[in-house]
Structure formats: C-alpha cells, structure tokens
Design a protein around this motif. Structure first.
Motif, short mmCIF file in Angstrom:
data_model
loop_
_atom_site.label_atom_id
_atom_site.label_comp_id
_atom_site.label_asym_id
_atom_site.label_seq_id
_atom_site.Cartn_x
_atom_site.Cartn_y
_atom_site.Cartn_z
N ASN A 79 0.82 -1.22 0.10
CA ASN A 79 -0.09 -0.22 0.16
C ASN A 79 1.10 1.60 -0.21
OD1 ASN A 79 -1.78 2.51 1.15
ND2 ASN A 79 -3.17 1.17 0.56
N GLY A 80 1.36 1.86 -1.42
CA GLY A 80 2.18 3.31 -1.56
C GLY A 80 3.18 3.04 -0.77
N ASP A 81 4.20 2.61 -0.15
CA ASP A 81 5.63 2.09 -0.55
C ASP A 81 6.26 1.50 0.99
OD1 ASP A 81 6.48 3.50 -2.59
OD2 ASP A 81 7.23 5.14 -0.91
N ILE A 82 4.57 1.07 1.62
CA ILE A 82 4.68 -0.07 2.55
C ILE A 82 4.03 -1.06 1.98
CG2 ILE A 82 3.81 -0.12 4.79
CD1 ILE A 82 2.99 3.12 5.16
N ILE A 83 5.08 -2.46 2.54
CA ILE A 83 4.57 -3.82 2.49
C ILE A 83 3.47 -4.54 3.46
CG2 ILE A 83 5.57 -5.88 2.63
CD1 ILE A 83 7.48 -5.42 1.90
N VAL A 84 2.21 -4.71 2.66
CA VAL A 84 1.44 -5.04 3.26
C VAL A 84 1.26 -6.94 3.51
CG1 VAL A 84 -1.72 -5.40 3.41
CG2 VAL A 84 -0.51 -3.07 2.76
N GLY A 85 1.72 -7.46 2.71
CA GLY A 85 2.23 -8.52 3.47
C GLY A 85 2.95 -9.53 2.36
N SER A 86 3.03 -10.87 2.10
CA SER A 86 4.19 -11.09 1.20
C SER A 86 3.32 -12.59 1.09
CB SER A 86 5.38 -10.98 1.58
OG SER A 86 5.73 -9.40 1.24
N ILE A 87 4.03 -13.53 -0.17
CA ILE A 87 3.81 -14.55 -0.23
C ILE A 87 4.92 -15.17 -0.93
CG2 ILE A 87 2.37 -16.29 -2.05
CD1 ILE A 87 -0.50 -14.53 -1.61
N THR A 88 5.45 -16.38 -0.46
CA THR A 88 6.86 -16.80 -1.29
C THR A 88 6.35 -18.75 -1.20
OG1 THR A 88 7.84 -15.94 0.23
CG2 THR A 88 9.16 -17.96 -0.70
N ARG A 89 6.26 -18.74 -2.32
CA ARG A 89 5.71 -20.13 -3.21
C ARG A 89 6.92 -21.15 -3.96
NH1 ARG A 89 -0.60 -21.19 -3.96
NH2 ARG A 89 0.54 -23.21 -3.75
N THR A 90 7.75 -22.20 -3.92
CA THR A 90 8.25 -22.29 -4.77
C THR A 90 7.91 -23.37 -5.78
OG1 THR A 90 10.03 -23.33 -2.64
CG2 THR A 90 10.35 -24.41 -4.82
N ILE A 91 8.42 -22.45 -6.42
CA ILE A 91 7.53 -22.88 -8.27
C ILE A 91 8.68 -23.23 -9.32
CG2 ILE A 91 5.95 -21.87 -10.04
CD1 ILE A 91 5.66 -19.60 -7.60
N SER A 92 7.87 -24.63 -10.29
CA SER A 92 8.82 -25.17 -11.22
C SER A 92 7.16 -24.81 -12.16
CB SER A 92 8.90 -26.10 -10.90
OG SER A 92 9.52 -27.42 -11.97
N SER A 93 8.35 -24.62 -13.49
CA SER A 93 7.29 -25.38 -15.00
C SER A 93 7.49 -26.47 -15.65
CB SER A 93 8.01 -23.56 -16.03
OG SER A 93 7.79 -22.78 -15.51
N PRO A 94 7.34 -26.85 -16.24
CA PRO A 94 6.03 -26.54 -16.42
C PRO A 94 4.36 -26.57 -15.53
CG PRO A 94 5.82 -28.34 -17.91
CD PRO A 94 7.28 -28.08 -17.36
#
Length: 339
Positions: free
Chosen positions: A164-179
């Motif tokens: 929100n603006g320059d303030i982090i509201v929250g974060s999601i981290t996931r390990t992802i592989s294609s395809p």
C-alpha cells in the motif's frame, strides 16, 4: 521466412510441457522454446505445489477456487495480439502498469495442472527479467495472478510483496516449477488495500510469465464521526474519518441543506441548524450521509462524540426528545448511549 528465422533464433514463444530428458532432442526447456505447440505432444505428468508461507496482514488464496473466481474480475489479454509488447493492461475498472515491457504469449499445450490453475490454455505475459512490478490504478482488496519461471523442470523460490504505497502489507513466498507446478499468487487484504505488487526471486529462471490477473476493488466506505462541544447557543464541530483499506480521500459537509463543502478544519453551527457530513475513500466509495440537528421528533445525533468539561463521551446515535436530557448530555452529566 520470418517464422523460420524466429524458430531458428529460439524466439517463437510457447509454454511446452516437455520433460528435461527431451532437451537433447531439440525440445524446448523454457517458455522461449524453439518449437511451435503443434510440433510437441505433451506427456501426462503430475507436480506437487509447495507453499512456503505468508507474512503480514493478508489472506492467501492457494488455488483459484470457484469462490475466488466468482468474487474477482479478470483482466482479459484477448485484445492483445501474440508477441505484442505492452507496459500496461486494463479493463473498465482497473489498469495494471508494469515497470517494464511484457510480451503477450499464446499457450499451446500445458500451463500448470488443474485445479492449481484456472485453465491449461491461457494467454500469458512474459518478461526476460527475474522480477516484475505491477502498479494498480485503484486500491484493490484482492489481487492475484498465476506465476511460472521461464526455465522448465527446476524449482525456483518466488516472493510476491503486496504494497500500500511504499509500505509492504504482506508477502507470499512459493517454490514454483514450470511447466507443471505453475502456482497462484493471490491475496486478500485484511487491513490496508493493495496499490502495488512486486515479484522477485532469489534464483535465476531467465525470466517469468504471469497469467489470469484478477482483482477485487475495495468496496468498503469510510466511517466519519463528529465531535461536538456546546458553547452558549452554538456547537463547535470537528469531523474525523478513517478507512483501513484505501484511505480517506476527502470529508465533506453541508449546513441547512446548502452546498457541500470540503472539510478543512473545525467550524460551528447554531443549535437550530442542521448538519450533514460524509467521507469518500481513494477508491471512490461514498459513505452514507450522517445527520445532526432538529427534526420532527427532537434533536438527532448520528455518529457523534460529545465534548464537555468532564471529557468526551460517545459515540451517540439517537434522537433526544426531552430538553432536560439535551442539557444533561451537553453539560457532561451523562445519559444512556442508545434509546
């Protein structure tokens, strides 16, 4: 001839579900492969998604459930032609602007696995960079997208920071592989709404792709309160408003059904005058109008704190029908908050 050159140069883009074992036979091992979708038959295969976690004041959506789809709007990419480069996408309500050009790619074979993705044949936006920032033209309560690394069959840790603006509201981290391990990165705000989302990774997937950009705008109006102090036959009034999602854009008021005026500081009204007030947030949500003043039943208060020499009491929403009650309230002698 142009198509042949594109294929030879490895510039014909497609999402191809081909295992790494086929790489030495000329099969693609990334989005930016060297064959068209019709030239490859994708084998069946499963891939488990690993959710690494969330932080901050957000609620994560792990997969695109029917509820998530029904409660959000998707920004269609159908109006873009294949391989077109753009720095923004939009519908009638929201524009998402990127910090760099992205390229629209067709998906010919497989984009993830159901139910982890909405469809295995979406249109996607691709960038050679390993990060991407998206700025929203309006604050969103929910924002999400499907994400995949460019390189196939290698898991990469990705983080989506919701701002929100320059303030982090929250974060999601996931390990992802294609395809086969394409993942949804989506969140709903539980406090401040989102105005920006930034995707980063600590690996080097040689680019990333996103699809199914979805959002739900903040639809909660602000809440405004009046603080009144009686001085002889007049009231000194101050207004205060709050909005936890997109923030307050303005507060306005009018006296005796006059013109609406933007609130800039305290003012006074007579005890026989009427006052109406309301606020608007940065998404455009307008609060229901509050009323203070005499009516057919007595003297009406709505969302009002009363300030006296004994302190501040309230908030009150009630109609005072008795003169003695009126004096007791504004002299700080107290009365029930509701009636």
């Amino acid at each position: 001839m142009k198509l042949v050159k594109m294929i030879a140069a490895g510039l014909l883009s497609t999402m191809l579900a081909v295992p790494a074992a086929y790489a030495d036979e000329g099969q693609p091992t990334s989005f930016r492969g060297n064959l068209s979708p019709s030239e490859v038959q994708a084998p069946a295969r499963s891939f488990s998604i690993m959710a690494d976690g969330i932080t901050g004041n957000i609620m994560q959506h792990d997969i695109p459930t029917q509820e998530y789809v029904n409660e959000t709007s998707v920004i269609s990419l159908a109006n873009l032609y294949n391989y077109q480069q753009v720095n923004a996408v939009s519908d009638n309500n929201l524009t998402v602007t990127f910090d760099r050009n992205v390229e629209k790619l067709p998906i010919g074979v497989t984009w993830g696995t159901l139910p982890n993705v909405e469809t295995i044949y979406p249109n996607v936006l691709f960038t050679w960079n390993n990060s991407l920032e998206m700025n929203l033209s309006k604050p969103a309560k929910t924002f999400g997208f499907e994400l995949a690394p460019n390189i196939f069959n290698t898991p990469y840790p990705f983080t989506a920071d919701f701002y929100n603006g320059d303030i982090i509201v929250g974060s999601i981290t996931r390990t992802i592989s294609s395809p086969y391990g394409v993942s949804l990165m989506a969140a709903t705000a539980t406090s401040s709404s989102f105005t920006k989302v930034r995707i980063t990774t600590t690996g080097n997937p040689s680019g990333l792709a996103i699809a199914q950009i979805r959002y739900n705008l903040d639809n909660t109006a602000p809440e405004t309160y009046a603080t009144m102090a009686m001085v002889k036959n007049r009231f000194n009034v101050k207004l205060s408003a709050s909005d936890d999602m997109s923030g307050v854009a303005k507060t306005e008021y009018r006296i005796d059904n006059g013109n609406w005026m933007t609130y800039e500081g305290g003012f006074s009204i007579g005890n026989k005058q009427t006052l109406e007030y309301r606020s608007v947030d940065n998404t455009g949500n307008v609060e229901s109008t509050h009323f203070i003043g005499p009516n057919e039943e007595g003297y009406h208060l709505e969302n009002v704190y009363v300030k006296t020499s004994k302190g501040i009491e309230g908030p009150y929403t009630r109609t005072i029908t008795d003169g003695e009650e009126f004096l007791r309230l504004f002299m700080g002698l107290g009365m029930p908050a509701t009636q």
